[in-house]
Every structure is written in C-alpha cells, then in structure tokens.
Write a protein that holds these residues in place. Structure first.
Motif, PDB file in Angstrom:
ATOM      1  N   HIS A  55       7.252  17.734  55.687  1.00 23.44           N
ATOM      2  CA  HIS A  55       8.335  18.015  53.869  1.00 23.44           C
ATOM      3  C   HIS A  55       9.216  16.596  53.987  1.00 23.44           C
ATOM      4  O   HIS A  55       9.530  15.727  55.237  1.00 23.44           O
ATOM      5  CB  HIS A  55       9.144  18.949  54.704  1.00 23.44           C
ATOM      6  CG  HIS A  55      10.410  18.700  53.493  1.00 23.44           C
ATOM      7  ND1 HIS A  55      11.604  19.780  53.499  1.00 23.44           N
ATOM      8  CD2 HIS A  55      10.944  18.816  52.542  1.00 23.44           C
ATOM      9  CE1 HIS A  55      11.998  19.704  52.702  1.00 23.44           C
ATOM     10  NE2 HIS A  55      11.889  18.819  52.006  1.00 23.44           N
ATOM     11  N   ALA A  70       8.289  22.908  57.051  1.00 23.39           N
ATOM     12  CA  ALA A  70       8.759  23.550  56.074  1.00 23.39           C
ATOM     13  C   ALA A  70       8.255  25.139  57.032  1.00 23.39           C
ATOM     14  O   ALA A  70       8.918  25.734  56.826  1.00 23.39           O
ATOM     15  CB  ALA A  70       8.538  23.145  54.432  1.00 23.39           C
ATOM     16  N   SER A 117      14.319  29.161  50.873  1.00 30.39           N
ATOM     17  CA  SER A 117      14.752  28.209  51.120  1.00 30.39           C
ATOM     18  C   SER A 117      16.489  28.224  50.290  1.00 30.39           C
ATOM     19  O   SER A 117      16.240  28.014  48.940  1.00 30.39           O
ATOM     20  CB  SER A 117      14.783  27.360  51.615  1.00 30.39           C
ATOM     21  OG  SER A 117      15.642  26.109  52.028  1.00 30.39           O
ATOM     22  N   PHE A 123      13.519  27.046  55.729  1.00 27.54           N
ATOM     23  CA  PHE A 123      12.706  28.431  55.436  1.00 27.54           C
ATOM     24  C   PHE A 123      12.456  29.472  55.823  1.00 27.54           C
ATOM     25  O   PHE A 123      11.977  29.574  57.357  1.00 27.54           O
ATOM     26  CB  PHE A 123      11.565  27.576  54.769  1.00 27.54           C
ATOM     27  CG  PHE A 123      11.223  26.641  53.394  1.00 27.54           C
ATOM     28  CD1 PHE A 123      11.123  27.042  52.117  1.00 27.54           C
ATOM     29  CD2 PHE A 123      11.733  25.342  53.937  1.00 27.54           C
ATOM     30  CE1 PHE A 123      11.940  25.784  51.046  1.00 27.54           C
ATOM     31  CE2 PHE A 123      11.871  24.267  52.591  1.00 27.54           C
ATOM     32  CZ  PHE A 123      12.049  24.644  51.621  1.00 27.54           C
TER      33      PHE A 123
END
Length: 443
Positions: A55, A70, A117, A123
């Motif tokens: 990410h 994530a 998220s 997340f």
C-alpha cells in the motif's frame, strides 16, 4: 523475517516496494484526501509467494508514501494469498474486495472477500467472509480479481474466470441489500477459443458514453508474450446480453505490461490507469534484482471509440534540470527525453547506451514505421509498429524501466532494459531532443 538479499537498485519515481516481489495493482482509489494504490506483494523474497496487499498513498499522484500492509493472508479462506481486487467508498468507509486463495490437496479454491477501513490505512476483514464463496456452475476454480463499482442504483462486480470449455470469461455480479448478499447475473463477455483460457483482472467502465472492458488473457494462441497480454474491448455491454463478438485492442506494445486497472479520479474528473511493470514468466528471470514496480499513472482517453493512454500531465512537475541534447551527449538514468520530429514524416534515430551494463535501447522511425530494439544481459528484443505520422515522443527512464509514449498515448511501449548509471545518447536525423532530470517520487 524479511529478505536480506542485496538489492542492486531501486527505482526513483515509479511505485515499488522497499524489498520483495510486486505484481498487479489493486484497489486504486481516492479516499479522504489521498490517492491510494495497493499492489500484490511478497515481502519475503524477490519471487512469487503468498500475496499480501502492499500500500502506498499520495496527495498528488507523484510523491508516494509507503504504508503498512493493508491485507495479510491470515484466514483459512485466504491463507495462501490475498489475490487481486479493487476498492470502493461507501458510507464514509473504504472497502476492499479481493480474492482469497486457499490451496487444497489436489487443487485450490478461490473466493471473493471483503475488508473495510475508516481511515484508509487500517483494514479489518468482515466476519462473514467469503462473501462470494463459489464460482458459477459453468466456471472452473479459476475465479478471481473482482472489480467493484456502483452506478445510480446498484453496486456491481466483474470477476475473471475460465469456462468448463477452457475459454476466458467475465462473470457479472450484483450486490443485494447487504455486503454478504451477492447475486450472479450473467456472463459479461466470453472469449473466443484463440483469445485465452482465462481472463484475469477484468475492469469495466464508461468514458464519454462508450463502454469498455479491460481483461488480461492467459493462454492466448499465437499472441501476447508467452500467451499473456492486456487488451480492451469496446462494445454494447447491455445487462441482458453476453458479448461474444468483439475486437481485441492491445493496450501496450511493450513486453513488460500486465494486469492494468483503472479508477475514476473525482478531483480532476478523469480516469487513471496503473499496470504491473512486468509480465508473468519474464519477471521471474530477474530475481537477483529489485524488479517489482508499477507503471506511471496514465490518463485514459476515448477518441472515437478507441482508447489512448497518455502520461499524467502532473509528471512534468518531476522535472528539475532541462537541457537540449547534442547529437552525442549524456544523461542520468532517471530522466525524461522529449523528442519532436522537425516534420511529422521525418526519419530519425535515437540510441541510448549504458556504460555500466553495456546494454542499449534504440528508437528509429523510417518509412512510417517505428522500431524499438533493446539489448541487455536478459533481453534481445525488437518491436515495431506502423505509424503514419509522429508528432511527439516522450521516453521515461528510471533505473532500468522505459516507458515510451507516442502522440500523447496513441501508442505506448513499456519495457525493461538495464540502463543504469550515466547513459550515452546518440541522435541522428531530423529530430529535436530535450532531456529533463526527474526528481525522486517514492519514499
């Protein structure tokens, strides 16, 4: 434990991880003041493995900050990989829809899963995953890469697949009242037999009233690189019919371009595309080097039903030093070269040589045909394309990555070549050439 192998080089302004393997871009979106780009990542080795979601985020699509992973393969349904997917904002939350991969004793299972998220960074997987557990009855276990989107009334997802007759296909789903309630609708498109046994990474979108479908076929006959390619189809994808008659259009003419994904930029009102700067079967040959990267962001434009893929205009903000190149000159390996023929039919040649690697990259235009040829320790490649008129070429160089844009994205060539260190430039023919040193863009 993360890998400790020596990394020969890391890219300067292309998105890449600090270590390990990278492939498909995932979850492209704008959320809470930032652009977010996720990607398939194996942080433990420079080779494919159990996929995490890497990410990075940015406020301007130029300066990228690496974030924590994530998604991690930590549940039964995704224990062998969190495979590709996409993102959508709903109710002030960012949802990731991805494929959970689970190896079985004699096969594997792929199912569609969700995570969400509130801040775009941290997340949580939903408790009732997988939200789509099994493929349609006429689809094999190759069932992956959901691309989710919403229109005025509904939320849909297209999922790549393979028919029982070993033909690529794209499955269309509609979400019900809740995220765990998805109904299979029909086949959005089915491949002709020669066009691949599996259609990966589908992406459905509309530009200026025309509808397009992007797919990355696997197992094409006499086409692509080792049977892999990335193409788009333009047609009437009415939601009551399946598209079988179509024309495939190659997105990029290079050999290191796969699994593109697009997203709508709500700030500048445009569609942007990233792709994996690599190709299955080729990147595996480069395991001793830091090779994982995404392409530069490209603006997708519709010109009379044909798509153009132009370099993002903001990329000019990476420029620092500028100089007009002499017929024999030198530049850095993190540069942009802008070439303008003196007239639209001028013949010309530009050759780049790396002193360190002894590798070379050449662009020539003669008799209305462009030819790209490059040579290094792994490659000896020649590519060509008929082009009636050439008005401008822009070549981006980044420590062994080359992205060539012709006529504002009418044609693109994405290739790796070991152009490292100070580069020697040779120019001949009717051509004006400027070079720009490009600043760093990835932290």
């Amino acid at each position: 434990m993360f890998i400790k192998d020596e990394v020969k080089y890391r890219y300067n302004y292309h998105i890449s991880p600090k270590q390990g393997w990278l492939n498909d871009p995932n979850g492209l979106c704008w959320f809470k003041g930032k652009y977010h780009v996720f990607f398939q990542s194996n942080p433990f080795a420079n080779q494919p493995g159990k996929s995490y979601w890497g990410h990075v985020s940015s406020e301007n699509l130029l300066d990228w900050q690496e974030e924590d992973f994530a998604l991690r393969p930590d549940q039964d349904y995704d224990c062998d990989g969190c495979y590709s997917g996409s993102a959508i904002e709903l109710n002030d939350k960012l949802f990731l829809m991805y494929t959970g991969h689970q190896n079985l004793s004699d096969s594997y299972k792929e199912s569609q899963c969700l995570a969400f998220s509130e801040d775009g960074i941290n997340f949580q997987k939903v408790s009732n995953n997988p939200v789509i557990e099994n493929p349609p009855e006429d689809n094999t276990n190759r069932f992956r890469d959901p691309k989710i989107w919403k229109n005025e009334k509904n939320i849909y997802a297209v999922i790549g697949g393979e028919s029982k007759e070993n033909r690529g296909q794209v499955n269309l789903y509609r979400m019900g009242e809740t995220f765990d309630n998805w109904q299979y609708q029909r086949k959005l498109a089915i491949a002709q037999k020669k066009d691949g046994i599996m259609w990966e990474c589908p992406d459905y979108f509309e530009i200026e009233g025309d509808t397009f479908l992007i797919v990355s076929p696997k197992g094409m006959q006499d086409a692509g690189i080792n049977g892999f390619a990335s193409v788009y189809l333009q047609g009437d994808f009415g939601f009551n019919q399946t598209l079988e008659g179509y024309e495939l259009n190659l997105i990029d003419l290079g050999q290191d371009f796969y699994a593109p994904q697009t997203f709508w930029d709500p700030i500048e009102k445009r569609r942007i595309m990233f792709a994996w700067f690599g190709m299955p079967g080729l990147q595996e040959q480069e395991l001793k080097k830091q090779v994982g990267a995404l392409t530069l962001p490209r603006v997708v434009k519709n010109k009379n039903g044909k798509l153009l893929f132009a370099p993002l205009p903001e990329l000019q903000q990476l420029r620092t030093d500028e100089k007009a190149l002499l017929p024999f000159d030198t530049i850095e390996d993190y540069s942009e070269i802008r070439m303008t023929p003196l007239n639209r039919h001028s013949n010309f040649l530009l050759r780049i040589t790396s002193k360190i690697e002894g590798s070379s990259y050449q662009i020539s235009y003669q008799d209305q045909k462009i030819e790209i040829s490059f040579f290094d320790s792994l490659r000896n490649v020649r590519q060509s394309q008929k082009i009636d008129k050439v008005s401008e070429l822009r070549l981006f160089l980044d420590s062994g990555l080359t992205e060539l844009f012709i006529n504002d994205g009418q044609h693109t060539f994405t290739n790796k070549c070991e152009l490292i260190g100070t580069l020697v430039i040779e120019i001949s023919g009717q051509l004006q050439v400027k070079a720009y040193t490009l600043r760093k863009g990835i932290q």
